[in-house]
Each structure stands twice: as structure tokens, then as C-alpha cells.
Design an enzyme around this catalytic site. Structure first.
Site, mmCIF file in Angstrom:
data_model
loop_
_atom_site.group_PDB
_atom_site.id
_atom_site.type_symbol
_atom_site.label_atom_id
_atom_site.label_comp_id
_atom_site.label_asym_id
_atom_site.label_seq_id
_atom_site.Cartn_x
_atom_site.Cartn_y
_atom_site.Cartn_z
ATOM 1 C CG HIS A 73 -0.246 -0.251 2.508
ATOM 2 N ND1 HIS A 73 0.057 -1.526 2.930
ATOM 3 C CD2 HIS A 73 0.223 0.574 3.478
ATOM 4 C CE1 HIS A 73 0.676 -1.472 4.102
ATOM 5 N NE2 HIS A 73 0.796 -0.207 4.451
ATOM 6 C CG HIS A 123 1.237 5.074 4.117
ATOM 7 N ND1 HIS A 123 0.433 4.954 5.225
ATOM 8 C CD2 HIS A 123 1.957 3.921 4.073
ATOM 9 C CE1 HIS A 123 0.667 3.788 5.828
ATOM 10 N NE2 HIS A 123 1.590 3.146 5.145
HETATM 11 P P1 5GP Z 1 1.895 0.033 7.260
HETATM 12 O O1 5GP Z 1 2.426 0.283 8.627
HETATM 13 O O2 5GP Z 1 1.712 -1.436 6.987
HETATM 14 O O3 5GP Z 1 2.687 0.748 6.188
HETATM 15 O O4 5GP Z 1 0.506 0.738 7.227
HETATM 16 C C1 5GP Z 1 -0.700 0.108 7.478
HETATM 17 C C2 5GP Z 1 -1.734 1.206 7.578
HETATM 18 O O5 5GP Z 1 -3.007 0.635 7.478
HETATM 19 C C3 5GP Z 1 -1.663 1.964 8.907
HETATM 20 O O6 5GP Z 1 -1.471 3.352 8.641
HETATM 21 C C4 5GP Z 1 -3.010 1.659 9.551
HETATM 22 O O7 5GP Z 1 -3.541 2.750 10.263
HETATM 23 C C5 5GP Z 1 -3.876 1.280 8.372
HETATM 24 N N1 5GP Z 1 -4.906 0.315 8.671
HETATM 25 C C6 5GP Z 1 -4.751 -0.863 9.338
HETATM 26 N N2 5GP Z 1 -5.924 -1.512 9.413
HETATM 27 C C7 5GP Z 1 -6.844 -0.738 8.790
HETATM 28 C C8 5GP Z 1 -8.241 -0.890 8.551
HETATM 29 O O8 5GP Z 1 -8.885 -1.874 8.909
HETATM 30 N N3 5GP Z 1 -8.865 0.125 7.875
HETATM 31 C C9 5GP Z 1 -8.177 1.221 7.442
HETATM 32 N N4 5GP Z 1 -8.872 2.150 6.781
HETATM 33 N N5 5GP Z 1 -6.863 1.390 7.644
HETATM 34 C C10 5GP Z 1 -6.191 0.423 8.311
#
Ligand code: 5GP
Ligand code: ZN
Length: 151
Positions: free
Chosen positions: A99, A101
């Protein structure tokens, strides 16, 4: 993919606040934003690593991400935006569906990346490092197989 929260979001099994969707990507509000408006763009195909995403989908992710950044500047009066992607647990990836951001930024948002700046011990050390990376760098179609095997 079973048990992937982002695949469930795409399928509508977990609710999300959608900003954009097309045949390749899905964009929605992050549940725990760095700044209000923080959005995620994900490929509809499940990929753990960004490195296995085909060029057309990766390109769409970047395009949609940058245009959402522009929308944040205009709609939220943001002063700029960060595009951020964590690949691998050690890099901070928590959700194992790749993903991108998009984080709107304001001059007074009081958020700072913990960004250190090392210095190479010598030009030789730096050049050796560059040569090493270059020796493994490839842009061939089968890159995805390499990344898949390492995931
Ligand atoms: P990572 O740390 O893997 O780069 O980012 C994962 C992101 O996904 C985090 O910013 C977290 O807040 C978001 N996230 C995790 N679970 C959910 C969810 O169920 N719904 C949404 N909308 N965001 C999520
Ligand atoms: Zn997934």
C-alpha cells in the site's frame, strides 16, 4: 487473499471510507492517520511486496497517489504531501498487502520523519555499494518471481 484485511476491504467485507476505485486500484482513508486526510492506495490484486506489482498497476498507484496529494493541497489547503511505502516488516510494513500512503502536510503539523543522515566513510565505500546494488538490479518481467520467492 484469505485473511488479508485489505483484500477484505476491497471485497466490501470490512467497511472503509472510499475515495477512489478503478479496475486496478482502490483508495481509502487510513483508520489511524498521521495527519487528518491520510489516505492509502492499494492494488486490487493481492501483493505482499510492491516489487511484485505489475508495471501498469504500480504506475496507476503512483498516479492516483500523486493526484490525491494534489486534491489534498486544494481541498484541505495542505502545503504539501508525502508519498510513503514500507516494504517488509523491518521497514515498518504492518499490513502485508502492499500500500502507498498519501499524507497531507502543513507547515505547522508538528510531524517529523525520523530521517537520519549518515556519511559514507569514503567515496570508495559509496561506489562499491552502488556497484553491488547495480549488479543485482533488473527491470525484467520476471522480477516478480524473484520478489515472490523472497517474500
Ligand atoms: P503500514 O504500517 O503497513 O505501512 O501501514 C498500514 C496502515 O493501514 C496503517 O497506517 C493503519 O492505520 C492502516 N490500517 C490498518 N488496518 C486498517 C483498517 O482496517 N482500515 C483502514 N482504513 N486502515 C487500516
Ligand atoms: Zn490482500
Amino acid at each position: 487473499m484469505k485473511n488479508c484485511i485489505f483484500c477484505k476491504i476491497i471485497a466490501g467485507e470490512i467497511p472503509s471510507v472510499k475515495l477512489y476505485e478503478d479496475e486496478l486500484v482502490y483508495a481509502f482513508m487510513d483508520i489511524a492517520p498521521i495527519n487528518y486526510g491520510h489516505t492509502l492506495v492499494i492494488p486490487k490484486e493481492h501483493h505482499t511486496s510492491v516489487a511484485t506489482i505489475p508495471e501498469n498497476i504500480a504506475g496507476r498507484m503512483f498516479l492516483v497517489g500523486s493526484r490525491l496529494g494534489v486534491a489534498m493541497r486544494r481541498a484541505l489547503d495542505a502545503d504539501g504531501f508525502n508519498l510513503h511505502l514500507s516494504d517488509g516488516t523491518v521497514a515498518g510494513q504492518v499490513v502485508m498487502h502492499a500500500h502507498l500512503h498519501i499524507v497531507p502536510r502543513w507547515t505547522d503539523d508538528n510531524f517529523h520523519w525520523n530521517w537520519r543522515q549518515l556519511k559514507y566513510e569514503s567515496d570508495e565505500q559509496r561506489d562499491k555499494m552502488a556497484a553491488k546494488i547495480q549488479a543485482f538490479f533488473q527491470l525484467k518481467k520476471d522480477d516478480s518471481e524473484v520478489a515472490d520467492a523472497e517474500a
